[in-house]
Design an enzyme around this catalytic site. Structure first.
Site, PDB file in Angstrom:
ATOM      1  N   LYS A  32      16.479  53.820 -28.242  1.00 32.03           N
ATOM      2  CA  LYS A  32      17.680  54.656 -28.395  1.00 32.03           C
ATOM      3  C   LYS A  32      18.060  55.283 -27.059  1.00 32.03           C
ATOM      4  O   LYS A  32      17.248  55.312 -26.129  1.00 32.03           O
ATOM      5  CB  LYS A  32      17.410  55.742 -29.440  1.00 32.03           C
ATOM      6  CG  LYS A  32      16.280  56.712 -29.087  1.00 32.03           C
ATOM      7  CD  LYS A  32      15.963  57.611 -30.281  1.00 32.03           C
ATOM      8  CE  LYS A  32      14.877  58.621 -29.929  1.00 32.03           C
ATOM      9  NZ  LYS A  32      14.441  59.382 -31.123  1.00 32.03           N
ATOM     10  N   TYR A 258      25.631  78.463  -3.553  1.00 33.67           N
ATOM     11  CA  TYR A 258      26.365  79.361  -4.456  1.00 33.67           C
ATOM     12  C   TYR A 258      25.534  80.606  -4.786  1.00 33.67           C
ATOM     13  O   TYR A 258      24.367  80.502  -5.176  1.00 33.67           O
ATOM     14  CB  TYR A 258      26.683  78.655  -5.771  1.00 33.67           C
ATOM     15  CG  TYR A 258      27.803  77.664  -5.700  1.00 33.67           C
ATOM     16  CD1 TYR A 258      29.072  78.049  -5.266  1.00 33.67           C
ATOM     17  CD2 TYR A 258      27.605  76.352  -6.084  1.00 33.67           C
ATOM     18  CE1 TYR A 258      30.117  77.125  -5.218  1.00 33.67           C
ATOM     19  CE2 TYR A 258      28.640  75.426  -6.049  1.00 33.67           C
ATOM     20  CZ  TYR A 258      29.890  75.827  -5.606  1.00 33.67           C
ATOM     21  OH  TYR A 258      30.904  74.918  -5.564  1.00 33.67           O
TER      22      TYR A 258
END
Ligand SMILES: *Cc1c(COP(=O)(O)O)cnc(C)c1O
Length: 393
Positions: A32, A258
């Site tokens: 998956k 940042y």
């Protein structure tokens, strides 16, 4: 593409697959989420050649992609929503897990429409309270399945469930779940069903709860090197590298990125890597995770941006274009996925499945010294009988 390269080593997948093929009668390789980010079709073929007899996916779409890729082995899809394309799935020999009467009826109608019998696995809840049918709904589901089986629109191939606490083999919920699974099986048989495959174990239970292996194990994580008990019994297949994009020498006290979440303690050299959270580097890696460059571990400093991270390389003579290893199997001192998971307060599964589309993927085939499992050549049939898998042990 951002210059970063993800190398997928199928030899590691083959090695892990052989281990699971040897521990269990039937072994379903769970591919998956694009094979946990490794490439579903490549992993599927490798696992099938090295001991797996079946494939497992979450949805019909994933199953049909494997069929489109030419894979003919049995595939089970287990999280099926009512709007899924069941006719196409049944026509393509995709087996379907079913957890309720309404869904079962849809599957049955779809099978009639294409003049086929749908192979289904009834999914029982045994304490996880997620996708299985509750003990209250279970008898009705079994009765309906038996009716439809007599009509020939469905055939119940299996009864399945999933364990909530298998990562802790001594957890009392496991014993309780296995007792409920036995009860669910009795109810199914009492209602006239005779499923040949009982399966409840995923990686953790396959490795550490032998009594949960039954006829088939569904192994995802372990195939990709994740050992839920942290005992390093398996091999990771992924190596992520990135080229150094810029280098700058900065004085003591320089703040980075940042929010200026980090200031360097002394004069140092900073290197920029073109990888950020859009590529799957979690924001929580800021000021805690490490990468390897010039053979040494270097910390990520400052915030993780969408597209970039800054590393402090100290006095290393790092130059633009040098290769940094973000993570790998660990054999050369590079950080591992397991370390990354700890640094970022997440699990390896999440890191693997988040790696973004700007990263170039390079798949390395299985090394020729790895002999395929004995039955590797003839696992690609739909009607193969499980439970008699000739293991390598
Ligand atoms: C993902 C999944 C698996 C595989 O679990 P791993 O722990 O990754 O081996 C098995 N069964 C179900 C129902 C799943 O959702």
């Amino acid at each position: 593409m951002n210059g970063a390269v993800l190398t997928i080593d199928l030899t590691a997948i083959a090695s892990n697959a052989r281990r699971f093929g040897a521990t269990s009668p039937g072994f379903m390789a769970v591919v998956k989420a694009d094979g946990f980010g490794h490439g579903a079709a490549d992993v599927a073929r490798t696992a099938l050649a090295h001991g797996a007899s079946r494939l497992g996916v979450t949805g019909v779409g994933e199953a049909l992609e494997l069929r489109a890729d030419g894979i003919t082995a049995p595939i089970l899809s287990w999280l099926n929503t009512i709007d899924a394309d069941f006719s196409t799935a049944v026509a393509a020999d995709v087996e379907l897990a079913v957890n309720g009467v309404e869904l079962l009826d849809r599957v049955s109608e779809a099978a009639s429409a294409v003049n086929r019998t749908a192979r289904v696995h009834l999914f029982a809840d045994t304490g996880m309270n997620r996708e299985g049918a509750s003990p209250t709904d279970w008898p009705r589901l079994c009765r309906r399945a038996a009716t439809l089986e007599r009509r020939g629109t469905v055939a119940v191939s299996g009864i399945m469930s999933h364990l909530a606490c298998a990562h802790d083999p001594t957890h009392p919920a496991n014993v309780e779940a296995l007792a409920r699974f036995d009860k669910a099986t009795r109810v199914a048989r009492d209602r006239g069903l005779s499923p040949s495959l009982r399966h409840i174990a995923a990686t953790a239970a396959t490795l550490d709860i032998p009594g949960a292996r039954f006829d088939l194990v569904r192994v995802g994580a372990g195939l990709y090197g994740i050992d839920p008990a942290r005992r390093n019994r398996l091999r990771h297949a992924l190596t992520l590298t990135a080229p150094v994009a810029t280098v700058r020498d900065v004085p003591r006290g320089t703040a980075v990125g940042y929010g200026h979440s980090h200031s360097v303690a002394s004069e140092t050299r900073l290197a920029l890597l073109p990888l950020g959270y859009a590529d799957g580097i979690p924001p929580s890696a800021a000021n805690t995770a490490q990468v390897q460059v010039s053979g040494r571990r270097c910390p990520i400093v400052g915030a993780v941006s969408m597209d970039q991270i800054v590393i402090d390389v100290g006095d290393l003579p790092v130059r633009v274009g040098d290769t940094a290893t973000v993570f790998g199997p660990g054999g050369n001192g590079e950080p591992t996925m397991t370390e990354w998971a700890d640094w970022c307060h997440t699990i390896e599964h999440e890191l693997m499945t988040r790696l973004g589309s700007r990263i170039t993927r390079r798949t390395r085939p299985v090394h020729p010294s790895n002999r395929p499992a004995r039955h590797g050549g003839r696992v690609n049939t739909v009607n193969r009988t499980e439970g008699r898998h000739d293991s390598l042990c």
